[in-house]
Write a protein that holds these residues in place. Sequence first.
Motif, mmCIF file in Angstrom:
data_model
loop_
_atom_site.group_PDB
_atom_site.id
_atom_site.type_symbol
_atom_site.label_atom_id
_atom_site.label_comp_id
_atom_site.label_asym_id
_atom_site.label_seq_id
_atom_site.Cartn_x
_atom_site.Cartn_y
_atom_site.Cartn_z
ATOM 1 N N GLN A 109 0.840 -1.204 0.000
ATOM 2 C CA GLN A 109 0.000 0.000 0.000
ATOM 3 C C GLN A 109 0.879 1.260 0.000
ATOM 4 O OE1 GLN A 109 -3.040 -0.171 2.959
ATOM 5 N NE2 GLN A 109 -3.539 1.999 2.771
ATOM 6 N N THR A 186 -4.055 -0.350 -3.972
ATOM 7 C CA THR A 186 -4.693 0.910 -4.344
ATOM 8 C C THR A 186 -5.236 1.645 -3.112
ATOM 9 O OG1 THR A 186 -6.763 -0.271 -4.783
ATOM 10 C CG2 THR A 186 -5.310 0.086 -6.640
ATOM 11 N N SER A 191 -9.563 7.233 -6.786
ATOM 12 C CA SER A 191 -10.165 6.138 -7.555
ATOM 13 C C SER A 191 -9.651 6.099 -9.002
ATOM 14 C CB SER A 191 -11.690 6.224 -7.518
ATOM 15 O OG SER A 191 -12.122 7.444 -8.051
ATOM 16 N N GLY A 194 -6.173 4.599 -8.853
ATOM 17 C CA GLY A 194 -6.371 3.206 -8.470
ATOM 18 C C GLY A 194 -6.802 2.373 -9.670
ATOM 19 N N THR A 216 -7.469 -7.181 -0.960
ATOM 20 C CA THR A 216 -8.174 -5.905 -1.052
ATOM 21 C C THR A 216 -9.471 -5.968 -0.254
ATOM 22 O OG1 THR A 216 -9.129 -4.254 -2.547
ATOM 23 C CG2 THR A 216 -9.386 -6.562 -3.184
ATOM 24 N N ALA A 221 -11.985 -3.053 -6.881
ATOM 25 C CA ALA A 221 -10.630 -3.564 -7.114
ATOM 26 C C ALA A 221 -10.677 -5.080 -7.354
ATOM 27 C CB ALA A 221 -9.723 -3.235 -5.935
#
Length: 257
Positions: A109, A186, A191, A194, A216, A221
């Motif tokens: 991350q 992400t 967004s 991501g 996730t 995702a």
Amino acid sequence: MTLTGGEVGARGARENAVPAVVAKGLTKSYGRGDATVHALRGVDVSFATGAFTAIMGPSGSGKSTLMHCLAGLDTVSGGQVHIGDVELTGLGDKRLTLLRRERIGFIFQAFNLLPTLTAEQNIRLPLDIAGRQADQDLFDRVVETVGLRERLGHRPTELSGGQQQRVAVARALISKPQVIFADEPTGNLDSRSGAEVLSFLRTSVRELGQTIVMVTHDPVAASYADRVVFLRDGLLVSEIHRPTPQSVLDTLMKLEA
Ligand SMILES: Nc1ncnc2c1ncn2[C@@H]1O[C@H](COP(=O)(O)OP(=O)(O)O)[C@@H](O)[C@H]1O
Ligand SMILES: [Mg+2]
């Protein structure tokens, strides 16, 4: 419940190839006595070569623990993990370090780039450490795929979060690892960035045959994956293929119920 590799969504994937990762009877406990936490209670799962798999489940269900045990970043309490034809759980420290370096890629991350190195130097770093030459064709393909051609000379502070994570994705892809593990890749991105990073992961599976296992909590995702497996209380309890955000959400709702 035993879950197998299942169908492979990626074009050109070798359906009958040895799975990239297999876990059998995996258990992991933290602490002792009354304070013992059973984070994994006997997980059987395999991840097909050339497939993109997401791991989901409520907070505290064991997702990070599973990923860390699969990647040899943490020791297991019981059971086995194989990376290709090598049993990871049987290795000593030295051989484990080598196996991680040669066969496993990581995306976290937090992007974990070295601030004093340029994007290109960061991408080449794992190969430099291993004393290996980058395959120039692959380097060019990866850089094109993640759209970093114009940014190779920039340092991380000169890049947006999305661009930094693309550097981290390129760095993971360049050594052609048997499997890439990504933990909430992400989680720190807006967004749009991501979505870009997820499409690059998707493309690397389709075009390069890369195997990816991604933790996730985001149903959107997870919908980029070929398959989603669900953990609850340290056990794998469900899986779906060709997920959509809605089918992922529906399955999560059933698990929380
Ligand atoms: N280092 C640790 N020491 C003690 N307990 C831990 C440790 N890491 C995780 N746990 C516990 O193990 C369980 C699973 O945690 P984790 O794998 O982080 O779940 P998730 O990633 O799904 O949120 C939780 O109950 C958590 O509190
Ligand atoms: Mg976690």
